[in-house]
Design a protein around this motif. Structure first.
Motif, PDB file in Angstrom:
ATOM      1  N   TRP A 144      -9.398   5.858   0.997  1.00 49.94           N
ATOM      2  CA  TRP A 144      -9.836   4.797   1.919  1.00 49.94           C
ATOM      3  C   TRP A 144     -10.547   3.518   1.299  1.00 49.94           C
ATOM      4  CZ3 TRP A 144     -14.572   2.666   2.962  1.00 49.94           C
ATOM      5  CH2 TRP A 144     -15.616   3.304   2.649  1.00 49.94           C
ATOM      6  N   TRP A 145     -11.450   3.934   0.324  1.00 53.14           N
ATOM      7  CA  TRP A 145     -12.280   2.849  -0.018  1.00 53.14           C
ATOM      8  C   TRP A 145     -11.223   2.170  -1.061  1.00 53.14           C
ATOM      9  CZ3 TRP A 145     -12.690   2.557  -5.441  1.00 53.14           C
ATOM     10  CH2 TRP A 145     -12.454   3.485  -5.934  1.00 53.14           C
ATOM     11  N   ARG A 146     -10.534   2.490  -1.691  1.00 55.23           N
ATOM     12  CA  ARG A 146      -9.705   1.763  -2.852  1.00 55.23           C
ATOM     13  C   ARG A 146      -8.641   1.243  -1.921  1.00 55.23           C
ATOM     14  NH1 ARG A 146      -8.388   5.776  -6.154  1.00 55.23           N
ATOM     15  NH2 ARG A 146      -6.421   5.962  -5.553  1.00 55.23           N
ATOM     16  N   THR A 147      -8.084   1.770  -0.820  1.00 55.09           N
ATOM     17  CA  THR A 147      -7.101   0.909   0.203  1.00 55.09           C
ATOM     18  C   THR A 147      -7.513  -0.226   0.718  1.00 55.09           C
ATOM     19  OG1 THR A 147      -6.009   3.153   0.565  1.00 55.09           O
ATOM     20  CG2 THR A 147      -5.742   1.227   2.272  1.00 55.09           C
ATOM     21  N   VAL A 148      -9.007  -0.073   1.293  1.00 52.99           N
ATOM     22  CA  VAL A 148      -9.688  -1.120   1.519  1.00 52.99           C
ATOM     23  C   VAL A 148      -9.882  -2.257   0.792  1.00 52.99           C
ATOM     24  CG1 VAL A 148     -11.716  -2.165   2.622  1.00 52.99           C
ATOM     25  CG2 VAL A 148     -10.969  -0.020   3.566  1.00 52.99           C
ATOM     26  N   THR A 153      -5.565   0.331   6.719  1.00 52.63           N
ATOM     27  CA  THR A 153      -6.219   1.317   6.212  1.00 52.63           C
ATOM     28  C   THR A 153      -5.922   2.727   7.054  1.00 52.63           C
ATOM     29  OG1 THR A 153      -8.045  -0.147   5.255  1.00 52.63           O
ATOM     30  CG2 THR A 153      -8.190   2.164   5.363  1.00 52.63           C
ATOM     31  N   GLY A 192      -3.974   6.224   5.615  1.00 51.56           N
ATOM     32  CA  GLY A 192      -4.685   7.368   5.526  1.00 51.56           C
ATOM     33  C   GLY A 192      -3.910   8.621   6.575  1.00 51.56           C
ATOM     34  N   ALA A 225       0.835  -1.025   0.040  1.00 54.19           N
ATOM     35  CA  ALA A 225      -0.052  -0.014   0.095  1.00 54.19           C
ATOM     36  C   ALA A 225       0.856   1.328   0.118  1.00 54.19           C
ATOM     37  CB  ALA A 225      -0.808  -0.068   1.173  1.00 54.19           C
ATOM     38  N   VAL A 253      -4.294  -0.087  -4.837  1.00 54.24           N
ATOM     39  CA  VAL A 253      -4.290   1.028  -3.831  1.00 54.24           C
ATOM     40  C   VAL A 253      -3.886   2.397  -4.679  1.00 54.24           C
ATOM     41  CG1 VAL A 253      -3.093   2.237  -2.017  1.00 54.24           C
ATOM     42  CG2 VAL A 253      -3.929  -0.168  -1.854  1.00 54.24           C
ATOM     43  N   LEU A 291      -6.332  -4.101   0.319  1.00 52.03           N
ATOM     44  CA  LEU A 291      -5.902  -4.699   1.178  1.00 52.03           C
ATOM     45  C   LEU A 291      -6.673  -6.107   1.334  1.00 52.03           C
ATOM     46  CD1 LEU A 291      -5.347  -1.946   3.899  1.00 52.03           C
ATOM     47  CD2 LEU A 291      -3.470  -3.165   2.589  1.00 52.03           C
ATOM     48  N   VAL A 297      -6.544  -5.363   8.073  1.00 55.62           N
ATOM     49  CA  VAL A 297      -7.227  -4.503   7.066  1.00 55.62           C
ATOM     50  C   VAL A 297      -7.500  -3.084   7.558  1.00 55.62           C
ATOM     51  CG1 VAL A 297      -8.856  -4.105   5.510  1.00 55.62           C
ATOM     52  CG2 VAL A 297      -7.784  -6.209   5.506  1.00 55.62           C
ATOM     53  N   VAL A 298      -8.133  -3.174   8.481  1.00 55.61           N
ATOM     54  CA  VAL A 298      -8.619  -1.775   9.329  1.00 55.61           C
ATOM     55  C   VAL A 298      -7.307  -1.099   9.785  1.00 55.61           C
ATOM     56  CG1 VAL A 298      -9.840  -0.890  11.309  1.00 55.61           C
ATOM     57  CG2 VAL A 298     -10.873  -2.809  10.014  1.00 55.61           C
TER      58      VAL A 298
END
Length: 213
Positions: free
Chosen positions: A122-126, A175, A179, A56, A113, A129, A171-172
């Motif tokens: 954030w949504w593409r990172t989640v 992320t 961020g 990431a 990512v 991952l 994952v959380v």
């Protein structure tokens, strides 16, 4: 009319080597707390979190290089995996597929990512991952585990469900870290983000600087 001062950088340079080394060390350090095994000799560790962050933050190429460097050191016998494991034996045991999955997963995480050189959101990172850091790792790990242990692949897949809650936590955490770096320390990222309208990129840092009309 404003012009970009950003110059094309080499595909892989000394700074990238340093970044890869730092993240290889991070993955190794995350194995220091040890591990515990629920099924079939596959340990639950925090090291996958380091793999997720490598892809990431560094992107697909340098992220994979960091994971590859760690695996190379493990192959020559250094006990860098959780529980002090190392040597060629780990590449023929039940965990072998997961280790390969780390390498491929870091590439997939980085590609998603940093899709098309965009700034991480954030949504593409989640998504990256989950797909690269979880699904890809399982896609490589479960079939090899099934073959080594001579178990039906359905049974191996079902048993791996015990690992999913921990992976979701990773994952959380990853992320949140990504961020925070985007907002507070964008120079941590290897990729140069595509500039938005009315912005320019300076030096080799992925920061967005407003320009005058």
């Amino acid at each position: 009319m404003p012009r970009s001062t950003h110059a094309a950088r080499p595909a892989f340079d000394a700074t990238d080597l340093a970044r890869a080394a730092v993240f290889a060390a991070l993955i190794a350090v995350l194995g220091l707390p040890g591990s515990f095994t629920l099924f079939g000799g596959v340990p639950i560790t925090a090291q996958t979190l380091g793999v997720m962050l490598a892809g990431a933050v560094l992107g697909p190429v340098v992220g994979a290089a960091s994971v590859g460097a760690l695996l190379a050191l493990v192959a020559v016998g250094l006990p860098l995996l959780a529980g002090g494991r190392g040597g060629l034996a780990v590449f023929v045991g039940p965990t072998a597929g997961y280790l390969v999955g780390w390498l491929v997963g870091a590439v997939v995480v980085g590609l998603i990512v940093h899709l098309a050189g965009r700034r991480p959101v954030w949504w593409r990172t989640v998504a990256g991952l989950l797909v690269g850091g979880v699904l890809v790792v399982y896609a490589f790990g479960i079939p090899v585990q099934s073959a080594v242990l001579r178990l039906p692949i359905e049974q191996a897949a079902l048993a791996n469900l015990a690992f999913v809650p921990g992976d979701i936590v990773k994952v959380v955490v990853a992320t949140l870290v990504v961020g925070a770096l985007v907002r507070g320390y964008p120079r941590a990222f290897r990729r140069t983000w595509a500039p938005r309208a009315g912005t320019r990129v300076t030096d080799d840092a992925p920061t967005m600087t407003p320009t005058s009309a």
